[in-house]
Design an enzyme around this catalytic site. Structure first.
Site, PDB file in Angstrom:
ATOM      1  N   ASP A   1      51.156 -14.712  -5.752  1.00 28.85           N
ATOM      2  CA  ASP A   1      49.936 -14.253  -5.103  1.00 28.85           C
ATOM      3  C   ASP A   1      49.128 -15.452  -4.600  1.00 28.85           C
ATOM      4  O   ASP A   1      49.031 -16.483  -5.276  1.00 28.85           O
ATOM      5  CB  ASP A   1      49.113 -13.450  -6.120  1.00 28.85           C
ATOM      6  CG  ASP A   1      47.917 -12.764  -5.509  1.00 28.85           C
ATOM      7  OD1 ASP A   1      48.100 -11.983  -4.563  1.00 28.85           O
ATOM      8  OD2 ASP A   1      46.792 -13.004  -5.988  1.00 28.85           O
TER       9      ASP A   1
ATOM     10  N   GLU B   1      66.827 -24.269 -13.254  1.00 22.70           N
ATOM     11  CA  GLU B   1      67.375 -24.486 -14.596  1.00 22.70           C
ATOM     12  C   GLU B   1      68.035 -23.229 -15.150  1.00 22.70           C
ATOM     13  O   GLU B   1      68.849 -23.300 -16.074  1.00 22.70           O
ATOM     14  CB  GLU B   1      66.258 -24.911 -15.564  1.00 22.70           C
ATOM     15  CG  GLU B   1      65.694 -26.294 -15.312  1.00 22.70           C
ATOM     16  CD  GLU B   1      64.465 -26.536 -16.182  1.00 22.70           C
ATOM     17  OE1 GLU B   1      64.247 -25.756 -17.137  1.00 22.70           O
ATOM     18  OE2 GLU B   1      63.726 -27.496 -15.897  1.00 22.70           O
TER      19      GLU B   1
END
Length: 520
Positions: free
Chosen positions: A205, A250
């Site tokens: 957002d 990751e």
């Protein structure tokens, strides 16, 4: 170039509070979403995006977060969330969640600590507090600068000790100070918290607004969204997303991030899509475009040009929880009744034929219109409240979904429960149940279009080629697929090809007005 699932995904936005109510409190919840996963699977989407479900006083529909690591009790529990993730994956659906990093709720523990601490304290430095400046009359104090709130009025509120805090949105949404390393570390930990629970990514957002100009200089009449202006698209924001990208990388399974980025040009948009930053950004211009072939073509060309240097895929959207539903936008005063439904079907074929990914907003597959006549006392959007009723706000596109039955609550809530926003009395024909077995319904058309797109996807190149077309029409090809959209009132001759899917019956090789066709 390697195609990740996100480059071509169709993502369905779930406005959690208005999707499905399982516990009878009149508000949608996580268990309600879980119960409707077969519907979403059968619709043919690839992923869900959930709007905020975190602990929140709901001053701005959940975009005012009080606890980023928990579920608001009205929406369920963390156990409900974990079950939803597991079930979504079992149905072949990926799941992304909203993250709100620009601001918190004023009920957030950090902001409460800031209010209880003196000016200049470490607690206040997590947010943007400043002294005021002298007003025009003696003894008067003005806000620190001239920045406006997006919801009306100034972007500053004064606290009892005389300092002011910044809120680009509602006063209940204080902006974080992203120059503070503690804020950056906190959000990196929040990302890991949800990634560890199995989410496939994040919708960010206010993605361009995190870092403000250190001087907090006046706008002096400049637009709020100017790239590298005082408020949006500061250069420092990109190092944040480079760090977030490393965290996403990751984890296995193509985790992703898409930014809500409003910019003043394609060059700035492209910066967010560099290979070590965000995977996608929303391109909102199609959502803002009128029903016009030249407008559609201009928007598509500009969007493709913006992403081309980055190697990223474009991202298309017609409606969302923040905008008037496109079905209603496509109405024409004095036009033929039902024209907006014809146009909405045609727009869908255009959207799904474009290269990249498409984001659908819940209810558009049912042909839901904007609800313009909500009672004043039912409206909850802060835009409505801060404008003193001068602006209707966004509640009209957030009315709960009608699932079944012939009267409120239309299967959204258990019988006898009033939804948090009233559902119009005339929506019996718009319920998912009423449309499911009706071949001419909007729901049936969405299912056919999404299934056809999925069948074609492996054959479609990532580029499109424009074809000559009448002024009122848009024609383009992607490999074996030709898309023709007639925005005019009179029929136009179709380009060559075998019809695969049309929004209305053809007149031989003529495409009627306000119609679209896919040709092979």
């Amino acid at each position: 170039m390697t195609r990740t699932p996100w480059r071509t995904a169709v993502v369905y936005e779930v406005y959690v509070r208005s999707f499905a109510d399982s516990d009878g409190n009149g508000e949608g919840d996580l268990q309600g979403i879980r119960s409707r996963l077969p519907y979403l699977r059968d619709l043919g989407v690839d992923a869900l995006w959930l709007t905020p479900f975190y602990t929140s006083p709901l001053a701005d529909g959940g975009y005012d977060v009080a606890d980023y690591r928990d579920v608001d009790p009205r929406f369920g529990t963390l156990a409900d969330f974990d079950a939803l993730v597991a079930d979504a994956h079992a149905h072949g659906l990926r799941l992304i969640v909203d993250i709100v990093p620009n601001h918190s709720s004023d009920r957030h523990r950090w902001f409460q600590d800031a209010l209880a601490s003196p000016p200049g304290s470490p607690e206040r430095d997590r947010y943007i507090f400043r002294p005021g400046r002298p007003g025009e009359t003696p003894g008067e104090v003005d806000p620190p600068n001239d920045w406006p709130s997006a919801f009306g009025g100034p972007a500053w509120t004064r606290v009892p000790d005389g300092e002011w805090y910044l809120h680009l949105y509602a006063a209940e949404q204080p902006d974080f100070n992203w120059r503070n390393p503690e804020v950056r570390a906190e959000f990196e930990d929040i990302l890991r918290f949800w990634l560890d629970r199995g989410v496939d990514g994040f919708r960010i957002d206010v993605a361009a607004g995190l870092v403000k100009d250190a001087s907090l200089g006046d706008l002096n009449g400049r637009g709020r969204r100017v790239a590298n202006g005082p408020i949006y698209s500061r250069p420092e924001v990109h190092e944040i997303y480079r760090r977030w990208r490393r965290i996403l990388d990751e984890y296995d399974g193509d985790r992703m991030a898409i930014g809500e980025v409003w910019t003043d040009g394609p060059e700035d948009l492209a910066l967010y899509l560099r290979p070590d930053e965000l995977h996608q950004v929303f391109q909102f211009d199609l959502q803002l475009a009128p029903w016009s072939a030249p407008a559609f073509r201009d928007v598509i060309e500009a969007a493709l040009k913006a992403v081309a240097p980055t190697g990223a895929a474009p991202t298309w959207v017609l409606s969302s929880h923040d905008s008037v539903r496109h079905l209603t936008r496509y109405e024409r005063p004095g036009g033929v009744p039902g024209m907006e439904y014809a146009r909405a079907k045609a727009a869908l074929l255009m959207l799904l034929a474009l290269p990249g990914s498409a984001y659908l907003y819940q209810g558009e597959e049912l042909g839901l219109p904007e609800v313009r006549d909500l009672p004043d006392d039912a409206r909850q959007d802060p835009i409505w409240k801060r404008s003193g009723g001068g602006q209707p706000g966004r509640d009209g596109c957030r009315v709960p979904l009608p699932w079944s039955g012939t009267s409120e609550p239309y299967g959204f809530s258990p019988d006898g429960v009033r939804p948090w926003l009233p559902i119009p009395a005339g929506w019996a024909s718009l319920t998912a149940e009423a449309q499911a077995d009706e071949p001419s319904s909007m729901l049936a058309f969405y299912r056919r279009a999404l299934a056809q797109r999925r069948d074609l996807l492996d054959e479609l190149p990532e580029e499109l080629e424009w074809l000559d077309s009448p002024e009122t029409a848009v024609f383009f090809t992607r490999g074996p697929l030709t898309c023709a959209v007639n925005c005019g009132e009179n029929p136009v001759r179709l380009p060559p090809g075998r019809p695969l899917l049309t929004t209305m019956p053809m007149y031989g090789d003529l495409l009627p007005g306000n119609a679209a066709a896919w040709l092979h």
